[in-house]
Scaffold this active site. Sequence first.
Site, PDB file in Angstrom:
ATOM      1  N   ARG A   1     -26.931  13.291  30.458  1.00 46.31           N
ATOM      2  CA  ARG A   1     -26.517  14.716  31.026  1.00 46.31           C
ATOM      3  C   ARG A   1     -26.396  14.535  29.771  1.00 46.31           C
ATOM      4  NH1 ARG A   1     -21.242  15.415  30.236  1.00 46.31           N
ATOM      5  NH2 ARG A   1     -19.259  13.712  29.127  1.00 46.31           N
TER       6      ARG A   1
ATOM      7  N   GLY B   1       5.232  -2.633   3.526  1.00 45.19           N
ATOM      8  CA  GLY B   1       4.676  -3.082   5.015  1.00 45.19           C
ATOM      9  C   GLY B   1       5.629  -3.855   4.833  1.00 45.19           C
ATOM     10  N   ASP B   2       5.122  -4.833   6.017  1.00 44.25           N
ATOM     11  CA  ASP B   2       5.367  -6.452   5.745  1.00 44.25           C
ATOM     12  C   ASP B   2       5.650  -7.137   5.556  1.00 44.25           C
ATOM     13  OD1 ASP B   2       2.648  -6.193   6.330  1.00 44.25           O
ATOM     14  OD2 ASP B   2       2.917  -7.435   8.597  1.00 44.25           O
ATOM     15  N   GLY B   3       4.079  -7.004   4.100  1.00 40.82           N
ATOM     16  CA  GLY B   3       4.687  -8.024   3.496  1.00 40.82           C
ATOM     17  C   GLY B   3       5.755  -7.893   2.503  1.00 40.82           C
TER      18      GLY B   3
ATOM     19  N   VAL C   1      16.953   8.447  -0.462  1.00 39.36           N
ATOM     20  CA  VAL C   1      17.448   7.080  -1.152  1.00 39.36           C
ATOM     21  C   VAL C   1      18.506   7.994  -2.404  1.00 39.36           C
ATOM     22  CG1 VAL C   1      18.081   4.911  -2.249  1.00 39.36           C
ATOM     23  CG2 VAL C   1      16.444   5.211  -0.245  1.00 39.36           C
TER      24      VAL C   1
ATOM     25  N   ARG D   1      19.269  11.115  -3.045  1.00 39.87           N
ATOM     26  CA  ARG D   1      20.648  11.438  -2.895  1.00 39.87           C
ATOM     27  C   ARG D   1      21.389  11.169  -2.130  1.00 39.87           C
ATOM     28  NH1 ARG D   1      17.337  16.683  -3.990  1.00 39.87           N
ATOM     29  NH2 ARG D   1      16.937  16.271  -6.346  1.00 39.87           N
TER      30      ARG D   1
ATOM     31  N   GLY E   1       0.948  -0.939   0.341  1.00 34.56           N
ATOM     32  CA  GLY E   1       0.056  -0.185   0.194  1.00 34.56           C
ATOM     33  C   GLY E   1       1.405   1.391  -0.130  1.00 34.56           C
TER      34      GLY E   1
ATOM     35  N   HIS F   1     -23.558  15.021  20.727  1.00 35.83           N
ATOM     36  CA  HIS F   1     -23.386  14.395  19.899  1.00 35.83           C
ATOM     37  C   HIS F   1     -21.867  13.411  20.268  1.00 35.83           C
ATOM     38  CE1 HIS F   1     -20.028  17.476  19.037  1.00 35.83           C
ATOM     39  NE2 HIS F   1     -19.147  16.457  19.788  1.00 35.83           N
TER      40      HIS F   1
ATOM     41  N   ARG G   1      -4.872   8.278   2.325  1.00 34.77           N
ATOM     42  CA  ARG G   1      -3.519   7.487   1.947  1.00 34.77           C
ATOM     43  C   ARG G   1      -2.857   8.098   1.459  1.00 34.77           C
ATOM     44  NH1 ARG G   1      -3.897   2.143  -0.873  1.00 34.77           N
ATOM     45  NH2 ARG G   1      -3.537   0.971   1.500  1.00 34.77           N
TER      46      ARG G   1
ATOM     47  N   ARG H   1      -5.995  -2.968   9.411  1.00 39.01           N
ATOM     48  CA  ARG H   1      -6.745  -4.129   9.533  1.00 39.01           C
ATOM     49  C   ARG H   1      -6.693  -4.896  10.946  1.00 39.01           C
ATOM     50  NH1 ARG H   1      -4.234  -6.090   4.232  1.00 39.01           N
ATOM     51  NH2 ARG H   1      -3.189  -3.989   5.086  1.00 39.01           N
TER      52      ARG H   1
ATOM     53  N   ALA I   1     -12.880  11.298  21.505  1.00 40.88           N
ATOM     54  CA  ALA I   1     -13.639  10.148  20.630  1.00 40.88           C
ATOM     55  C   ALA I   1     -14.138   9.328  22.629  1.00 40.88           C
ATOM     56  CB  ALA I   1     -13.626   9.121  20.130  1.00 40.88           C
TER      57      ALA I   1
HETATM   58  P1  ATP Z   1       0.522  -2.824   3.530  1.00 39.97           P
HETATM   59  O1  ATP Z   1       0.734  -3.617   5.021  1.00 39.97           O
HETATM   60  O2  ATP Z   1       1.074  -1.096   3.707  1.00 39.97           O
HETATM   61  O3  ATP Z   1      -0.332  -2.730   2.422  1.00 39.97           O
HETATM   62  P2  ATP Z   1       2.705  -4.749   2.674  1.00 39.97           P
HETATM   63  O4  ATP Z   1       4.082  -4.263   2.340  1.00 39.97           O
HETATM   64  O5  ATP Z   1       2.633  -5.473   3.646  1.00 39.97           O
HETATM   65  O6  ATP Z   1       1.923  -2.876   2.644  1.00 39.97           O
HETATM   66  P3  ATP Z   1       1.531  -6.731   1.286  1.00 39.97           P
HETATM   67  O7  ATP Z   1       0.332  -6.622   0.435  1.00 39.97           O
HETATM   68  O8  ATP Z   1       1.277  -7.576   2.206  1.00 39.97           O
HETATM   69  O9  ATP Z   1       1.968  -5.516   1.517  1.00 39.97           O
HETATM   70  O10 ATP Z   1       3.080  -7.181   0.404  1.00 39.97           O
HETATM   71  C1  ATP Z   1       3.212  -6.336  -0.610  1.00 39.97           C
HETATM   72  C2  ATP Z   1       3.979  -7.458  -1.975  1.00 39.97           C
HETATM   73  O11 ATP Z   1       4.869  -7.707  -0.810  1.00 39.97           O
HETATM   74  C3  ATP Z   1       3.301  -8.439  -2.113  1.00 39.97           C
HETATM   75  O12 ATP Z   1       2.555  -8.208  -2.918  1.00 39.97           O
HETATM   76  C4  ATP Z   1       3.754  -9.176  -2.524  1.00 39.97           C
HETATM   77  O13 ATP Z   1       4.887  -9.159  -4.001  1.00 39.97           O
HETATM   78  C5  ATP Z   1       5.621  -9.255  -1.714  1.00 39.97           C
HETATM   79  N1  ATP Z   1       5.097 -10.294  -0.774  1.00 39.97           N
HETATM   80  C6  ATP Z   1       4.747 -10.358   0.405  1.00 39.97           C
HETATM   81  N2  ATP Z   1       4.522 -11.773   1.298  1.00 39.97           N
HETATM   82  C7  ATP Z   1       5.862 -12.497   0.884  1.00 39.97           C
HETATM   83  C8  ATP Z   1       6.411 -13.121   0.971  1.00 39.97           C
HETATM   84  N3  ATP Z   1       5.775 -13.995   2.181  1.00 39.97           N
HETATM   85  N4  ATP Z   1       7.369 -13.959   0.255  1.00 39.97           N
HETATM   86  C9  ATP Z   1       8.123 -13.065  -1.114  1.00 39.97           C
HETATM   87  N5  ATP Z   1       7.271 -12.034  -1.255  1.00 39.97           N
HETATM   88  C10 ATP Z   1       6.167 -11.336  -0.461  1.00 39.97           C
END
Ligand code: ATP
Length: 319
Positions: A211, A102-104, A23, A25, A11, A215, A252, A171, A186
């Site tokens: 009381r 992100g973590d993915g 990065v 520069r 994302g 809102h 975003r 999420r 809130a």
């Molecule tokens: P956000 O949390 O903001 O959505 P993110 O980096 O966690 O960002 P993801 O969609 O989870 O988003 O991961 C981005 C991309 O990283 C994926 O589309 C994929 O190409 C790669 N990726 C995610 N998990 C793996 C994995 N286990 N092994 C290899 N590549 C991965």
Amino acid sequence: MKKIGVLTSGGDAPGMNAAVRAVVRKAIYHNIEIYGVYNGYQGLMEGNIKRMELGSVGDIIQRGGTILYSARSEEFKTEEGQQKAIEQLNKIGIEGLIVIGGDGSFMGAKKLTEKGYPCIGVPGTIDNDIPGTDFTIGFDTALNTIIDAIDKIRDTATSHERTYVIEVMGRHAGDLALWAGLADGAESILIPEKAEDFEQVVEKLKRGQERGKKHSIIILAEGVGNGTEVGQRIKEATQMETRVTILGHIQRGGSPTGSDRVLASRLGAKAVDLLLAGKAGRMVGIQNNKLVDHDIIEILSKPHQIDMDMYKLSNELSI
Ligand code: ATP
């Protein structure tokens, strides 16, 4: 190292551009050739890679989104996909890669590093859900976007004596909801880290009504459930006029705040330093306003921690 690359993945988040700029520069400052990979890991496998110059990142520090674009790629999760990516990098002679995401995205960086290709992760996501850093790039901007939206909703909420349920992003992490809830006073905050105590939410609303409160605002992280359903449940339980706003992708976008620009600049530059120092499989972060780096594998195995003292405080201040 003589050549390094940078990509943005997952994302998008405001401030990613400021990180890319840092990065690029910082690499050029050290006489290193720097290459931008377009469309995240998908573009990497396809060889969508271009040399970047000082001017490539001019006039982007204030812009939301990412000039390198972002993508999600299922193919990259496979062995073949990762092998393809490494071949593309080797073709140009790029020796190390900086991954902003992100973590993915960090999982992807970890996989490449395990295959002997050095990567450094820079945390860029509005969710603030990455362990090992107090803040991720984009969180502060998204928070301020939410605050601005809630301030506006509050005006109309007061005029019509309504209860508003506002669904924000998050999420698995309730940071945006928690910080926005505290910043906006809130009445209740519903986050994935804390089991929902619906009775307490209803009771608080009723107490406020008794009381003469005009809102009420309830903030819900998307990971807890659907805002429309929660709004309906509240309406049925309290008989109050209830409206639901799902803020969605507005969170975003936008120009990054000063904090995000500074954070992105510091983290982006630190990532280059680490690659040049021969480090691999690390993520950069900020803790107690000091730049830090951690092993990505260790970090990804840790749960995200939310500040429960802040949650408690928010309850105490909204009695
Ligand atoms: P956000 O949390 O903001 O959505 P993110 O980096 O966690 O960002 P993801 O969609 O989870 O988003 O991961 C981005 C991309 O990283 C994926 O589309 C994929 O190409 C790669 N990726 C995610 N998990 C793996 C994995 N286990 N092994 C290899 N590549 C991965």
